[in-house]
Design a protein around this motif. Sequence first.
Motif, short mmCIF file in Angstrom:
data_model
loop_
_atom_site.label_atom_id
_atom_site.label_comp_id
_atom_site.label_asym_id
_atom_site.label_seq_id
_atom_site.Cartn_x
_atom_site.Cartn_y
_atom_site.Cartn_z
N GLU A 220 0.81 -1.22 0.00
CA GLU A 220 0.00 0.00 0.00
C GLU A 220 0.84 1.27 0.00
O GLU A 220 0.32 2.37 -0.18
CB GLU A 220 -0.92 0.01 1.23
N MET A 221 2.14 1.15 0.21
CA MET A 221 3.00 2.33 0.31
C MET A 221 3.30 2.91 -1.06
O MET A 221 3.17 2.24 -2.08
CB MET A 221 4.29 1.97 1.06
N ALA A 222 3.73 4.16 -1.07
CA ALA A 222 3.94 4.88 -2.33
C ALA A 222 5.02 4.22 -3.19
O ALA A 222 4.91 4.18 -4.41
CB ALA A 222 4.33 6.33 -2.02
N ALA A 223 6.05 3.70 -2.56
CA ALA A 223 7.14 3.05 -3.30
C ALA A 223 7.46 1.72 -2.61
O ALA A 223 8.45 1.63 -1.85
CB ALA A 223 8.36 3.94 -3.36
N PRO A 224 6.67 0.67 -2.85
CA PRO A 224 6.88 -0.61 -2.15
C PRO A 224 8.29 -1.17 -2.31
O PRO A 224 8.82 -1.79 -1.38
CB PRO A 224 5.84 -1.53 -2.82
N ALA A 225 8.91 -0.95 -3.45
CA ALA A 225 10.23 -1.52 -3.71
C ALA A 225 11.31 -0.93 -2.80
O ALA A 225 12.41 -1.49 -2.69
CB ALA A 225 10.61 -1.31 -5.16
N ASP A 226 11.02 0.21 -2.18
CA ASP A 226 12.01 0.84 -1.29
C ASP A 226 12.04 0.19 0.09
O ASP A 226 12.90 0.52 0.90
CB ASP A 226 11.70 2.33 -1.13
N HIS A 227 11.10 -0.70 0.35
CA HIS A 227 10.97 -1.29 1.69
C HIS A 227 11.14 -2.80 1.60
O HIS A 227 10.73 -3.44 0.63
CB HIS A 227 9.60 -0.96 2.29
N ALA A 228 11.73 -3.37 2.63
CA ALA A 228 11.96 -4.81 2.66
C ALA A 228 11.57 -5.37 4.02
O ALA A 228 11.69 -4.70 5.05
CB ALA A 228 13.42 -5.14 2.38
N ILE A 229 11.07 -6.60 4.00
CA ILE A 229 10.82 -7.32 5.24
C ILE A 229 12.12 -8.03 5.63
O ILE A 229 12.68 -8.79 4.84
CB ILE A 229 9.68 -8.34 5.07
N LEU A 230 12.61 -7.76 6.81
CA LEU A 230 13.88 -8.32 7.24
C LEU A 230 13.78 -9.85 7.32
O LEU A 230 12.71 -10.40 7.57
CB LEU A 230 14.28 -7.75 8.59
N PRO A 231 14.89 -10.53 7.12
CA PRO A 231 14.85 -12.00 7.04
C PRO A 231 14.53 -12.68 8.37
O PRO A 231 14.03 -13.81 8.38
CB PRO A 231 16.26 -12.37 6.57
N GLU A 232 14.78 -12.02 9.51
CA GLU A 232 14.58 -12.67 10.80
C GLU A 232 13.18 -12.43 11.37
O GLU A 232 12.56 -11.39 11.14
CB GLU A 232 15.60 -12.16 11.83
N LEU A 233 12.69 -13.41 12.10
CA LEU A 233 11.45 -13.29 12.87
C LEU A 233 11.80 -13.42 14.35
O LEU A 233 12.75 -14.12 14.71
CB LEU A 233 10.46 -14.39 12.48
N ILE A 234 11.02 -12.76 15.22
CA ILE A 234 11.30 -12.85 16.65
C ILE A 234 10.19 -13.60 17.40
O ILE A 234 10.25 -13.74 18.62
CB ILE A 234 11.50 -11.46 17.28
N ASP A 235 9.19 -14.08 16.69
CA ASP A 235 8.15 -14.87 17.32
C ASP A 235 7.47 -15.70 16.24
O ASP A 235 7.53 -15.36 15.06
CB ASP A 235 7.12 -13.97 18.01
N LYS A 236 6.84 -16.80 16.64
CA LYS A 236 6.17 -17.67 15.67
C LYS A 236 4.66 -17.52 15.78
O LYS A 236 4.10 -17.38 16.86
CB LYS A 236 6.59 -19.13 15.88
N GLU A 237 4.00 -17.58 14.63
CA GLU A 237 2.56 -17.40 14.54
C GLU A 237 1.97 -18.41 13.56
O GLU A 237 1.66 -18.08 12.41
CB GLU A 237 2.24 -15.97 14.05
N PRO A 238 1.82 -19.66 13.96
CA PRO A 238 1.24 -20.65 13.04
C PRO A 238 -0.25 -20.42 12.84
O PRO A 238 -1.00 -20.22 13.81
CB PRO A 238 1.51 -21.98 13.75
N LEU A 239 -0.69 -20.43 11.59
CA LEU A 239 -2.09 -20.17 11.25
C LEU A 239 -2.64 -21.30 10.39
O LEU A 239 -1.89 -21.95 9.66
CB LEU A 239 -2.20 -18.84 10.48
N GLY A 240 -3.93 -21.50 10.45
CA GLY A 240 -4.53 -22.53 9.62
C GLY A 240 -6.02 -22.64 9.83
O GLY A 240 -6.60 -21.96 10.69
N PRO A 241 -6.68 -23.49 9.05
CA PRO A 241 -8.13 -23.65 9.13
C PRO A 241 -8.57 -24.20 10.49
O PRO A 241 -7.90 -25.07 11.07
CB PRO A 241 -8.44 -24.65 8.00
N ILE A 242 -9.71 -23.72 10.97
CA ILE A 242 -10.22 -24.10 12.29
C ILE A 242 -11.65 -24.63 12.12
O ILE A 242 -12.45 -24.05 11.37
CB ILE A 242 -10.23 -22.90 13.24
#
Length: 352
Positions: A220-242
């Motif tokens: 949604e940002m004006a220039a998406p290519a200028d931003h990156a999601i860093l490779p590391e995560l600091i918590d886990k969030e498993p998701l799935g059908p319930i």
Amino acid sequence: MSNDRRSPEPNPESDMISRLFRNILIASAVLLAAGAEASTLEQAQKRGFLICGASNGLPGFAHQDEAGRWSGFDVDFCRALAAAIFDDPEKMRFVTLSAKDRVKALQSGVVDLLARGAAFTLSRDAGQGLSYTAISFFDGQGFLARKKSIVALRDLGGLSVCVQQGTPFELDLVDFHREGMKPIEPKLFPTFEEAAKAYSDAKCEALTADLSTLAAKRQEMAAPADHAILPELIDKEPLGPIVRQSDDQWFDIVRWTHFAMVDAEELGVTSANADEQLKSADPRVRRLLGVDGGGVDGLGLEADWAYRIVKHVGNYGEAFERNLGAGSPIGLERRLNALWTKGGLMYAPPVR
């Protein structure tokens, strides 16, 4: 939003969805009052379509266009389930539900399943009368930052990070510590949208939330290519059908819909070659597609249920790439959601 780790943003449902929700609620109440004993599969078959619930629309996962058509990774799972049951992926209705309404809607039979709800935890799995059938998306708390200055988590030491106040994101950010790294300075905001705007306005060096939300916000940002999601995560969030507890057949159908899509990707069976693969000499492919022993009486489905899924919707990789992958507007890497054969965690038991 993909889960309950931040408070829901206002997102009014359309009149059409509201009417559908009310009508289904009334019908469900009548069935429950009458002591209906029909299984979820039988109810869906009698109704003629599947009712799938999820969180309020999130680009890439569940999004409704101006024409009212839903698309996204979660929507494709519901379409796959409808394909397995009806041989028609369009025989499903997709309903968005607030965090407050989701559990009640599933428990009361207003929806047949939640394509996505809150993250998989012990209290949610064991304490609400619900069952997580599988992990269809490995999410986690990450960081969005500007590429020109930050490329890894270590670069955030001593810098400020925008975060929604009063959420686990804030707590995890405060608790997170890496040896030799300067403390990260949290900048708190009442809502995620305010935190995201502050980041966009360069009032902090990074934005933190779960991976799926960051990917959608980046787009949604004006220039998406200028931003990156860093490779590391600091918590886990498993998701799935319930699904609701106490309907083992339905639990198995929903679980194996996901497993079949993962197995199909691993075996190289796609929507484009599914018909050709019916003639495969590989016994694993033949069992998956129902040519040799694919039907299981306990599921209550036709022998070619998995073939229907792949033919109409595709395998897991196709659904991921179409809605979330590098070629989609979201541009999300597979990471943990890659197959186990390619360094990820996505793994499914074989059909046999």
